[in-house]
Design a protein around this motif. Structure first.
Motif, PDB file in Angstrom:
ATOM      1  N   LEU A   5       0.889  -1.164   0.000  1.00 39.96           N
ATOM      2  CA  LEU A   5       0.000   0.000   0.000  1.00 39.96           C
ATOM      3  C   LEU A   5       0.920   1.205   0.000  1.00 39.96           C
ATOM      4  O   LEU A   5       1.477   1.561   1.041  1.00 39.96           O
ATOM      5  N   GLY A   6       1.137   1.789  -1.184  1.00 36.77           N
ATOM      6  CA  GLY A   6       2.103   2.880  -1.288  1.00 36.77           C
ATOM      7  C   GLY A   6       3.478   2.375  -0.871  1.00 36.77           C
ATOM      8  O   GLY A   6       3.934   1.335  -1.341  1.00 36.77           O
ATOM      9  N   PRO A   7       4.149   3.063   0.051  1.00 36.27           N
ATOM     10  CA  PRO A   7       5.493   2.658   0.462  1.00 36.27           C
ATOM     11  C   PRO A   7       5.524   1.504   1.465  1.00 36.27           C
ATOM     12  O   PRO A   7       6.584   0.980   1.772  1.00 36.27           O
ATOM     13  N   VAL A   8       4.371   1.084   1.962  1.00 40.84           N
ATOM     14  CA  VAL A   8       4.305  -0.011   2.940  1.00 40.84           C
ATOM     15  C   VAL A   8       4.211  -1.327   2.175  1.00 40.84           C
ATOM     16  O   VAL A   8       3.334  -1.493   1.334  1.00 40.84           O
ATOM     17  N   GLU A   9       5.144  -2.257   2.468  1.00 46.71           N
ATOM     18  CA  GLU A   9       5.210  -3.490   1.694  1.00 46.71           C
ATOM     19  C   GLU A   9       5.536  -4.674   2.602  1.00 46.71           C
ATOM     20  O   GLU A   9       6.318  -4.559   3.534  1.00 46.71           O
ATOM     21  N   TRP A  64       6.678   9.385  -7.410  1.00 48.33           N
ATOM     22  CA  TRP A  64       7.778   8.829  -8.196  1.00 48.33           C
ATOM     23  C   TRP A  64       9.079   8.991  -7.445  1.00 48.33           C
ATOM     24  O   TRP A  64       9.290   9.958  -6.713  1.00 48.33           O
ATOM     25  N   ALA A  65       9.993   8.056  -7.659  1.00 52.52           N
ATOM     26  CA  ALA A  65      11.275   8.047  -6.948  1.00 52.52           C
ATOM     27  C   ALA A  65      12.080   9.322  -7.191  1.00 52.52           C
ATOM     28  O   ALA A  65      12.710   9.840  -6.268  1.00 52.52           O
ATOM     29  N   TRP A  66      12.065   9.866  -8.399  1.00 53.22           N
ATOM     30  CA  TRP A  66      12.886  11.041  -8.689  1.00 53.22           C
ATOM     31  C   TRP A  66      12.470  12.249  -7.846  1.00 53.22           C
ATOM     32  O   TRP A  66      13.272  13.151  -7.615  1.00 53.22           O
ATOM     33  N   GLN A  67      11.227  12.252  -7.355  1.00 59.75           N
ATOM     34  CA  GLN A  67      10.760  13.390  -6.559  1.00 59.75           C
ATOM     35  C   GLN A  67      11.374  13.407  -5.164  1.00 59.75           C
ATOM     36  O   GLN A  67      11.274  14.407  -4.470  1.00 59.75           O
ATOM     37  N   THR A 115       0.471   5.389  -6.015  1.00 64.97           N
ATOM     38  CA  THR A 115      -0.691   6.167  -6.439  1.00 64.97           C
ATOM     39  C   THR A 115      -0.993   7.229  -5.389  1.00 64.97           C
ATOM     40  O   THR A 115      -0.685   7.059  -4.200  1.00 64.97           O
ATOM     41  N   GLY A 116      -1.614   8.293  -5.842  1.00 63.62           N
ATOM     42  CA  GLY A 116      -2.030   9.342  -4.909  1.00 63.62           C
ATOM     43  C   GLY A 116      -2.974   8.810  -3.852  1.00 63.62           C
ATOM     44  O   GLY A 116      -2.905   9.185  -2.681  1.00 63.62           O
TER      45      GLY A 116
END
Length: 175
Positions: A5-9, A64-67, A115-116
């Motif tokens: 879920l987003g960054p939680v994995e 995104w990672a680049w941000q 995702t947002g």
């Protein structure tokens, strides 16, 4: 069951914020005792914060990672960025007690984008658990797996409704 879920994995049998396999491999492991801040290749955690020290906690994430790079931070500072960029664009932070202090730790963005809706829902989950004084639930892999499985489909196009749905799911799962 959803595995992220987003960054939680889910990594093995543990829930992790961030990607332990990319770049520096900075990540936060959610354990029964608290959050452990790890770096790839280093056997011991850089920091361990017990759940009992947290007054509140939150998650920052970029789609995104680049941000989450210095370049994105410069663009934000110059007014041309997308907001929440820079080195701290991917971080977990909070207010700790005994002694009271602000705390934050950066994590490595996954190769996939977030995702947002997922970014919003993860933030709402942390706020909800902070308000309920139930942050230790994040260290229960079964509880968090059930929560992620239900939260992954929450639409976040209308924030008040999404917050209510997150709160309802947390209450149904028990805090």
């Amino acid at each position: 069951m959803a595995e992220h879920l987003g960054p939680v994995e889910l990594v093995g049998d543990r829930w992790v914020i961030g990607d332990p396999k990319r770049g520096d491999g900075l990540c936060l492991v959610l354990t029964a005792d608290g959050m452990e801040h790890h770096r790839r290749g280093v056997p011991k955690p850089q920091a361990v914060v017990p759940w009992s020290r947290f007054v509140s906690a939150g998650v920052q994430a970029t789609p995104w990672a680049w941000q989450a790079t210095r370049t994105a931070g410069v663009l934000d500072a110059l007014g041309g960025g997308v907001g929440n960029g820079g080195r701290d664009g991917c971080s977990v932070g909070g207010l700790l007690r005994h002694p009271y202090e602000d705390w934050s730790a950066n994590y490595t963005h996954h190769e996939r984008s977030y995702t947002g809706a997922h970014i919003f829902v993860v933030g709402a989950l942390f706020r909800c658990l902070s308000d309920a004084k139930a942050l230790p639930r994040l260290g229960d892999p079964e509880w968090l797996g059930a929560a992620v499985g239900r939260l992954v489909s929450v639409p976040a196009w209308w924030a008040p409704s999404a917050r209510r749905q997150v709160r309802s799911i947390v209450e149904e799962l028990g805090t």
